[in-house]
Design an enzyme around this catalytic site. Sequence first.
Site, mmCIF file in Angstrom:
data_model
loop_
_atom_site.group_PDB
_atom_site.id
_atom_site.type_symbol
_atom_site.label_atom_id
_atom_site.label_comp_id
_atom_site.label_asym_id
_atom_site.label_seq_id
_atom_site.Cartn_x
_atom_site.Cartn_y
_atom_site.Cartn_z
ATOM 1 C CD GLU A 103 35.137 12.411 4.151
ATOM 2 O OE1 GLU A 103 35.219 13.064 5.219
ATOM 3 O OE2 GLU A 103 35.777 12.711 3.127
ATOM 4 C CG ASP A 106 -1.778 1.229 1.352
ATOM 5 O OD1 ASP A 106 -1.802 2.023 0.396
ATOM 6 O OD2 ASP A 106 -2.413 1.407 2.409
ATOM 7 C CG HIS A 159 32.517 16.156 4.687
ATOM 8 N ND1 HIS A 159 33.756 16.348 5.267
ATOM 9 C CD2 HIS A 159 31.663 16.972 5.349
ATOM 10 C CE1 HIS A 159 33.658 17.247 6.228
ATOM 11 N NE2 HIS A 159 32.384 17.632 6.301
ATOM 12 C CD GLU A 181 35.169 13.259 12.685
ATOM 13 O OE1 GLU A 181 35.425 14.318 13.296
ATOM 14 O OE2 GLU A 181 35.620 13.028 11.540
ATOM 15 C CD GLU A 191 31.665 13.925 10.743
ATOM 16 O OE1 GLU A 191 32.855 14.235 10.566
ATOM 17 O OE2 GLU A 191 30.773 14.755 11.001
ATOM 18 C CD GLU A 204 35.665 16.853 1.732
ATOM 19 O OE1 GLU A 204 35.653 15.940 2.563
ATOM 20 O OE2 GLU A 204 36.466 17.811 1.773
ATOM 21 N NE ARG A 242 34.865 21.106 4.484
ATOM 22 C CZ ARG A 242 35.521 20.273 5.270
ATOM 23 N NH1 ARG A 242 36.031 19.154 4.762
ATOM 24 N NH2 ARG A 242 35.675 20.533 6.548
ATOM 25 N NE ARG A 293 41.096 19.616 6.205
ATOM 26 C CZ ARG A 293 40.760 18.376 5.857
ATOM 27 N NH1 ARG A 293 39.509 18.002 5.924
ATOM 28 N NH2 ARG A 293 41.674 17.518 5.466
ATOM 29 C CD GLU A 349 34.578 10.373 8.950
ATOM 30 O OE1 GLU A 349 35.269 10.196 7.931
ATOM 31 O OE2 GLU A 349 34.451 11.476 9.527
#
Length: 443
Positions: A131, A53, A244, A188, A133, A332, A334, A315, A195
Amino acid sequence: MAKYTKEDIINLVKENGVKFIRLQFTDMFGALKNVAITDKQLEKALNNECMFDGSSIGGFVSIEESDMSLRPNLDSFVIFPWRPQQGKVARLICDVYMPDGKPFEGDPRYILKRAISEAKELGYEMNVGPECEFFLFETDENGNPTTNTQDKAGYFDLAPTDLGENARRDITLALEDMGFEIEASHHEVAEGQNEIDFKYGDALTTADNIMTFKLVVKSIAQRHGLYASFMPKPIFGINGSGMHVNMSLFKDGKNAFVDENDPKGLSKIAYQFIAGLLKNVKGLAAVTNPLVNSYKRLVPGYEAPVYLAWSCKNRTALIRVPASRGAGTRVELRCPDPSSNPYLVLACLLQAGLDGIKNNLEVPAEVEANIFDMTDKERKNNAIDNLPDNLYEAVNFMKESELAKKALGEHTFNNYIKAKAAEWDDYRTKVHNWELENYLSKY
């Protein structure tokens, strides 16, 4: 090339003493659903005759058109290693179909397949490495999760400070038993935060693996008396959890992001892909960061990127190009968090990158300075925009995003916006503890 046939699945079930098979699929919000059948019903399921359903699944269909079927992906067959060895439990990941034999346009897996097909028409295949976490929390006497972390450890700490080591070990072993190649496992930055990274793969396989990863993490944590949470920001004052997303496009078996003659080693395709992400990411934020809580992670000071810029080193930028070059060259993003639906996230990001390529978008200048340290004026002078501040803003940007509408399809686009607007309205009208703590005794 297919790994299993129907006969292979039937034989594997018999030879391994499998009694129950979970037919799994994912709803619009990224929640894993399943219908459990016994081995006696397996042949029926393999013949695509298992109905359910769809009107009971959020964002799927109305009660007037509720009959839907599950079509198993045979190569997704795997036995759950943590379940009892007598009467074993296995799973098959399924696609959702309508009674007329057409794929259901609101099936997140189909939405990603559609984006992959468009990339294939242009000669590209996207590989993705996530990645993920998560936090490990203690439970109360009733087994309900608390926000008491299992340990007070930090980044890359080890036992006895890191009390998540044994749970991560068992999670890793279970994932490897299910065919994952685990690349790293560690504590982490935040207390109780962990992670586990698994090897990249094609976009569809990776989205399937993210859903399996979440299930395994939660299941093994429960066996340790813990609760694993993928909530983006469960605790004020410490880092939240991200997901990420590392992406690369391959063409004719080679990484299309590589240009050895470029000073940064990046091809025109890579720069255009980055430009497409930067152009469209605000309109996709409600997908990559889908909760009210997501935006409590996306604030400066906790390593979460909020500013629309890219860099090979920095970063604090939303997009980073890690140092690896050659076949390992990748981009990447983030901002995504692990509460998101991986099928929708990857479909949207792939479409955004392709938008940059198809329209020859120019990438802005790389930002090497710490953006968190810049003043508002400095960011403005460098034309650095920022992500939406909350889910309300994100939904409004999404409403105006033609790319989001194209990537998700009209059915999911409209239902998703409706659901997220209702979620924000529910949050907006509630009275929260902060208000009581600050106002109740003053006024």
